[in-house]
Write a protein that holds these residues in place. Structure first.
Motif, PDB file in Angstrom:
ATOM      1  N   CYS A  23       2.828  -9.129   0.597  1.00 47.90           N
ATOM      2  CA  CYS A  23       1.456  -9.207   0.086  1.00 47.90           C
ATOM      3  C   CYS A  23       0.610  -8.096   0.709  1.00 47.90           C
ATOM      4  N   GLY A  25      -2.442  -8.004   1.073  1.00 50.42           N
ATOM      5  CA  GLY A  25      -3.598  -8.518   1.821  1.00 50.42           C
ATOM      6  C   GLY A  25      -3.221  -9.132   3.154  1.00 50.42           C
ATOM      7  N   CYS A  26      -2.101  -9.904   3.194  1.00 51.13           N
ATOM      8  CA  CYS A  26      -1.780 -10.660   4.408  1.00 51.13           C
ATOM      9  C   CYS A  26      -0.358 -10.473   4.896  1.00 51.13           C
ATOM     10  N   CYS A  34      -0.642 -12.471  -2.746  1.00 50.20           N
ATOM     11  CA  CYS A  34      -0.543 -13.934  -2.807  1.00 50.20           C
ATOM     12  C   CYS A  34      -1.818 -14.515  -3.435  1.00 50.20           C
ATOM     13  N   CYS A  37      -5.020 -14.279  -1.268  1.00 47.89           N
ATOM     14  CA  CYS A  37      -5.614 -12.946  -1.188  1.00 47.89           C
ATOM     15  C   CYS A  37      -6.237 -12.554  -2.523  1.00 47.89           C
TER      16      CYS A  37
HETATM   17 ZN   LIG Z   1      -1.820 -12.575   0.924  1.00 53.54          ZN
END
Ligand SMILES: [Zn+2]
Length: 222
Positions: A23, A25-26, A34, A37
């Motif tokens: 992902c 974002g994370c 995900c 995010c």
């Molecule tokens: Zn994420």
């Protein structure tokens, strides 16, 4: 696409094949972005006054997850993420584009285009449902704006752009991230100098001001 860009794109595809997807974002495994995010990229349109005569409408705050996803799109070749960022830009454009307006983008430097092989802002604008036109060109390549203060940024981009053609009618100019607004202000100046009377500025995201105690952007409620 230049030969170097083709080779870079080929290597990137090969790496994507071998490296597990994470992902943007994370870092969660096996997913490009995900659900949590993606929810953090929900549009939050706001107006940012960057100069007395210029207001920029932005779709997101450039921080946390949003900042990581924008960087992955711009610097890691993850262009598919434009689809996930597009709703925020579309919301900012919807709040800004007058009827009959042409949409253009702040031009990338030749070096940035050679390095990436694509133009992130144009991809974002297309994903947001607009057709970007190349109305501006770079007259010279400014130095990297990172690390420069407000005044130095303005000096650095002064005279950097010019319009390719004489213009009239409303125009909306788009950039990915607005920090001090110096680059967008210069792009607006170049479009006005070519005859465009109604020029508006939009950015996907804005960097929150950290120096003062107050964020100067104002949220647009629709
Ligand atoms: Zn994420």
């Amino acid at each position: 696409m230049t030969l170097v860009a083709l080779i870079v794109a080929g290597l990137r595809d090969a790496l994507t094949f071998w490296l597990p997807l994470a992902c943007a974002g994370c870092g969660a495994f096996d997913v490009s972005l995900c659900d949590g995010c993606r929810a953090a990229l929900a549009p939050r349109p706001s107006r940012r006054h960057v100069e007395p005569s210029l207001t920029v409408v932005c779709g997101l705050r450039f921080e946390g997850i949003a900042a990581r996803v924008v960087r992955a799109l711009k610097e890691e070749g993850r262009t598919a993420l434009a689809r996930d960022l597009a709703p925020a830009l579309a919301a900012a454009l919807a709040a800004s584009v007058p009827p009959g307006a042409r949409v253009t983008t702040v031009p990338s430097s030749r070096a940035a285009f050679r390095r990436r092989g694509y133009r992130p802002v144009e991809i974002l604008v297309r994903r947001a449902g607009w057709r970007p036109e190349r109305l501006l060109r770079l007259r010279r390549t400014p130095a990297d704006q990172r690390g420069l203060g407000d005044r130095a940024r303005r000096e650095n981009v002064r005279g950097a752009f010019s319009a390719r053609v004489a213009l009239d009618g409303p125009i909306v100019v788009v950039d990915d991230v607005v920090t001090t607004g110096a680059t967008l202000a210069e792009a607006v100046r170049a479009l006005r100098a070519a005859g465009a009377g109604d020029v508006r500025a939009v950015a996907l995201a804005h960097t929150p001001r950290r120096s003062g105690s107050r964020d100067e952007s104002e949220v647009i409620t629709t």
